[in-house]
Motif scaffolding. Structure first.
Motif, PDB file in Angstrom:
ATOM      1  N   ALA A  18      39.813  45.067   5.251  1.00 17.15           N
ATOM      2  CA  ALA A  18      40.801  45.608   5.854  1.00 17.15           C
ATOM      3  C   ALA A  18      40.305  46.469   6.742  1.00 17.15           C
ATOM      4  O   ALA A  18      40.169  46.136   8.840  1.00 17.15           O
ATOM      5  CB  ALA A  18      41.776  46.896   5.292  1.00 17.15           C
ATOM      6  N   ALA A  19      38.318  47.170   6.385  1.00 17.82           N
ATOM      7  CA  ALA A  19      37.362  47.644   7.829  1.00 17.82           C
ATOM      8  C   ALA A  19      37.137  46.719   8.281  1.00 17.82           C
ATOM      9  O   ALA A  19      36.708  46.492   9.873  1.00 17.82           O
ATOM     10  CB  ALA A  19      36.352  48.486   6.426  1.00 17.82           C
ATOM     11  N   ILE A  20      37.100  45.382   7.671  1.00 14.26           N
ATOM     12  CA  ILE A  20      36.333  44.201   8.764  1.00 14.26           C
ATOM     13  C   ILE A  20      37.126  44.020  10.199  1.00 14.26           C
ATOM     14  O   ILE A  20      37.017  43.431  10.992  1.00 14.26           O
ATOM     15  CB  ILE A  20      36.131  43.397   7.741  1.00 14.26           C
ATOM     16  N   VAL A  21      38.252  43.872   9.303  1.00 17.22           N
ATOM     17  CA  VAL A  21      39.886  43.683  10.306  1.00 17.22           C
ATOM     18  C   VAL A  21      39.133  44.967  11.531  1.00 17.22           C
ATOM     19  O   VAL A  21      39.389  44.343  12.871  1.00 17.22           O
ATOM     20  CB  VAL A  21      40.756  43.272   9.691  1.00 17.22           C
ATOM     21  N   TYR A  60      38.258  30.569   5.452  1.00 12.61           N
ATOM     22  CA  TYR A  60      40.085  29.972   4.945  1.00 12.61           C
ATOM     23  C   TYR A  60      40.255  31.688   4.398  1.00 12.61           C
ATOM     24  O   TYR A  60      41.443  31.855   4.516  1.00 12.61           O
ATOM     25  CB  TYR A  60      39.684  28.999   4.125  1.00 12.61           C
ATOM     26  N   GLU A  61      39.328  32.369   4.220  1.00 17.99           N
ATOM     27  CA  GLU A  61      40.030  33.967   3.247  1.00 17.99           C
ATOM     28  C   GLU A  61      40.314  34.705   4.271  1.00 17.99           C
ATOM     29  O   GLU A  61      41.384  35.133   4.091  1.00 17.99           O
ATOM     30  CB  GLU A  61      39.195  34.702   1.978  1.00 17.99           C
ATOM     31  N   GLY A  62      39.631  34.532   5.486  1.00 21.41           N
ATOM     32  CA  GLY A  62      40.252  35.583   6.660  1.00 21.41           C
ATOM     33  C   GLY A  62      41.391  35.137   7.468  1.00 21.41           C
ATOM     34  O   GLY A  62      42.567  36.050   8.043  1.00 21.41           O
ATOM     35  N   LEU A  63      42.195  33.441   7.108  1.00 20.41           N
ATOM     36  CA  LEU A  63      42.763  33.353   8.105  1.00 20.41           C
ATOM     37  C   LEU A  63      44.437  34.378   7.547  1.00 20.41           C
ATOM     38  O   LEU A  63      44.924  34.450   8.064  1.00 20.41           O
ATOM     39  CB  LEU A  63      43.806  31.813   7.313  1.00 20.41           C
ATOM     40  N   ASP A  64      44.587  34.705   6.486  1.00 21.66           N
ATOM     41  CA  ASP A  64      45.644  36.061   5.657  1.00 21.66           C
ATOM     42  C   ASP A  64      45.205  37.206   6.511  1.00 21.66           C
ATOM     43  O   ASP A  64      46.136  37.800   6.031  1.00 21.66           O
ATOM     44  CB  ASP A  64      45.312  36.031   4.221  1.00 21.66           C
ATOM     45  N   LEU A  65      44.066  37.264   6.955  1.00 20.87           N
ATOM     46  CA  LEU A  65      43.856  38.634   7.080  1.00 20.87           C
ATOM     47  C   LEU A  65      44.757  38.651   9.296  1.00 20.87           C
ATOM     48  O   LEU A  65      44.322  39.854   9.741  1.00 20.87           O
ATOM     49  CB  LEU A  65      42.615  38.769   7.526  1.00 20.87           C
ATOM     50  N   LEU A  66      44.682  37.687   9.466  1.00 24.60           N
ATOM     51  CA  LEU A  66      44.642  37.380  10.704  1.00 24.60           C
ATOM     52  C   LEU A  66      46.482  37.253  11.123  1.00 24.60           C
ATOM     53  O   LEU A  66      47.563  37.864   9.836  1.00 24.60           O
ATOM     54  CB  LEU A  66      44.712  36.111  11.500  1.00 24.60           C
ATOM     55  N   THR A 125      37.531  43.476  15.609  1.00 26.28           N
ATOM     56  CA  THR A 125      37.898  43.507  16.760  1.00 26.28           C
ATOM     57  C   THR A 125      38.187  44.823  17.363  1.00 26.28           C
ATOM     58  O   THR A 125      38.467  44.451  18.802  1.00 26.28           O
ATOM     59  CB  THR A 125      39.991  43.781  16.214  1.00 26.28           C
ATOM     60  N   ALA A 126      37.998  45.274  17.083  1.00 31.05           N
ATOM     61  CA  ALA A 126      37.923  46.982  18.014  1.00 31.05           C
ATOM     62  C   ALA A 126      36.359  46.490  19.056  1.00 31.05           C
ATOM     63  O   ALA A 126      36.108  46.175  19.434  1.00 31.05           O
ATOM     64  CB  ALA A 126      37.254  48.602  16.968  1.00 31.05           C
ATOM     65  N   ILE A 127      35.409  45.784  18.486  1.00 29.95           N
ATOM     66  CA  ILE A 127      34.425  45.813  18.556  1.00 29.95           C
ATOM     67  C   ILE A 127      33.682  44.465  19.647  1.00 29.95           C
ATOM     68  O   ILE A 127      33.887  44.462  21.243  1.00 29.95           O
ATOM     69  CB  ILE A 127      33.081  45.318  17.742  1.00 29.95           C
ATOM     70  N   SER A 128      35.169  43.799  19.520  1.00 30.06           N
ATOM     71  CA  SER A 128      35.193  42.320  20.324  1.00 30.06           C
ATOM     72  C   SER A 128      35.904  43.051  21.786  1.00 30.06           C
ATOM     73  O   SER A 128      35.245  42.714  22.702  1.00 30.06           O
ATOM     74  CB  SER A 128      35.849  40.946  19.390  1.00 30.06           C
TER      75      SER A 128
END
Length: 477
Positions: free
Chosen positions: A146-149, A189-195, A153-156
């Protein structure tokens, strides 16, 4: 709360930033060219980079890492670091990044400026500039998706308003997180569910295209989707073998594959290098590259290790703990002593060995190879100062065969260049004699055992470490 990381996980965290900078400096001379199958870290290119000098890719990464190393990751503070860097007139800045940073006077206006740029250029705002620098975000939030997302996102969004850029950063940070923590490449691939739900299918399709494609399919790598596809393709899941040097050969060839495509070669190699380093660690990169790494703001590879370790530890450490401590001398005195002073290894060569005590003469050596942890002021002088990630404990050096053979070859190079070299660890008991034995075996066509026996004569403190002895005999049978 930061995770408790093993030494190998810390090596991989450090490898994330070192790998990024290696790829950046290796690809810099070939930027916007047709690519080459045999890139070398020679410097040059249109902007006349020095050999081993990193570009804006690593410079902006350092801006983020300087913030994450404090234990915080405030996007506005990161933005101020970006602006300070930009005001220093760096010789290379991405077009979109330059437009956004040049449009504001303080960081609180960056996100709006990036969004405005996207609104005015809706088909040309998903560049690779935020993905290239995103790696420290993963290190700051290891184990916390959650913190990664949120942070990615904010820094991008500080410079890139197109959601595609932020989504790519999320995916790559999740991939780095899994590589550092679990030694695997498939975390993306696990990142897909976080989008966002609306974005998952298209990114799944893009990853599938990369899985089925060839590097030549991804020449338009200024676009964030294409550069992620290319980096993912060259890093894609190799099967590990019992060959102790497999990882290092894989890293070597993966970076060459990505640069051979051409285009934005420093950025493509930086993005791939970050994940390669996260998977295999600093110990998978050759000293030929890492020993000459340097760049703004006057840093070298050791500083990238410091920033990465501090970040992965949640900013814990400050001045009384490695890697920020001024000197390790007192700690080593308490733990058993400083070993012998500098001892000449061969009468006709300027190669020396010793323990921590040998650093009393540090300034007279052109090269110091520190095989133990050293403080910021323990290795003074203007020469080459390297600190390979080598652990004096069995089972803790996954790339040991490569490290020994690579150091042996590099020591031969430094010798042939007429440089004076000191090889040291704490008490010269295991690591120093092992590297000395590797050098003697390599330079005199000896077996590993023969090299060890010669090193033992010079270093009575030497004691056999089973892992080191087996590696010496595998490489120099």
């Amino acid at each position: 709360m930061a995770l408790h990381l093993t030494s190998q996980q810390l090596d991989r965290a450090a490898g994330t930033l070192v790998g990024l900078a290696v790829g950046d400096a290796l690809g810099a001379p070939y930027e916007f060219g047709p690519g080459t199958p045999n890139p070398e870290m020679t410097g040059g290119g249109g902007l006349r980079w020095e050999p081993g000098e990193w570009t804006d890719d690593t410079q902006m990464t350092v801006c983020i890492a300087e913030e994450t190393a404090t234990g915080t990751i405030d996007p506005l503070a990161v933005g101020e670091r970006f602006l300070d860097w930009f005001r220093g007139r760096p010789k290379d800045v991405g077009v979109q990044t330059s437009s956004v940073l040049g449009a504001v006077s303080s960081s609180d206006g960056l996100t709006a400026a990036a969004a405005d740029h996207f609104a005015r250029h809706p088909h040309n705002s998903a560049g690779n500039g935020s993905l290239m620098r995103t790696a420290p975000v993963a290190l700051a939030h290891l184990g916390d998706d959650a913190a990664i997302v949120e942070s990615a996102t904010a820094i991008s969004n500080l410079t890139h308003g197109d959601p595609l850029a932020a989504e790519a950063c999320v995916l790559w940070c999740v991939a780095i997180d899994r590589a550092v923590r679990d030694e695997r490449f498939d975390g993306i691939y696990e990142g897909l569910d976080l989008l966002p739900r609306s974005s998952r299918d298209r990114w799944a399709d893009w990853l599938d295209q990369a899985d089925q494609g060839r590097t030549s399919d991804f020449k338009n790598n200024g676009f964030v989707v294409t550069v992620l596809q290319l980096a993912h393709l060259v890093c894609r899941g190799p099967e590990m073998t019992d060959d102790e040097s497999f990882a290092c050969r894989f890293v070597y060839h993966a970076l060459r594959r990505v640069i051979s495509v051409g285009g934005d070669t420093d950025t493509t190699a930086a993005i791939a290098g970050a994940l390669l380093g996260a998977r295999f660690g600093t110990s998978a990169f050759p000293q030929e590259w890492t020993s000459i790494l340097h760049g703004w703001p006057g840093y070298d590879a050791r500083d990238l290790v410091r920033l990465a370790v501090r970040t992965a530890r949640g900013g814990i450490g400050a001045q009384d703990r490695w890697p920020d401590i001024s000197s390790m001398r007192d700690e080593y005195v308490r733990s058993g002593g400083l070993g012998p002073s500098a001892i000449l290894l061969n009468e006709d060569e300027d190669i020396w060995v010793g323990g921590f005590a040998a650093l009393e003469e540090a300034e007279r050596f052109d090269v110091i190879v520190s095989l133990c942890r050293v403080g910021r002021k323990d290795t003074p002088g203007d020469g080459i100062r390297v600190a390979p990630w080598m652990i004096d404990a069995e089972g803790q050096n996954p790339n040991l065969d490569f490290m020994l053979s690579d150091l042996a070859r590099q020591l031969c190079t430094w010798r042939d260049e007429g440089k004076s070299v000191l090889i040291h660890c704490v008490r010269a008991e295991a690591r120093t004699p092992a590297v000395a034995a590797a050098y003697l075996a390599e330079s005199n066509s000896l077996s590993g055992d023969q090299g060890w026996r010669l090193a033992e004569v010079k270093l009575p403190s030497a004691r056999e470490n089973h892992d080191f002895m087996h590696a010496l005999n595998r490489v120099w049978g």
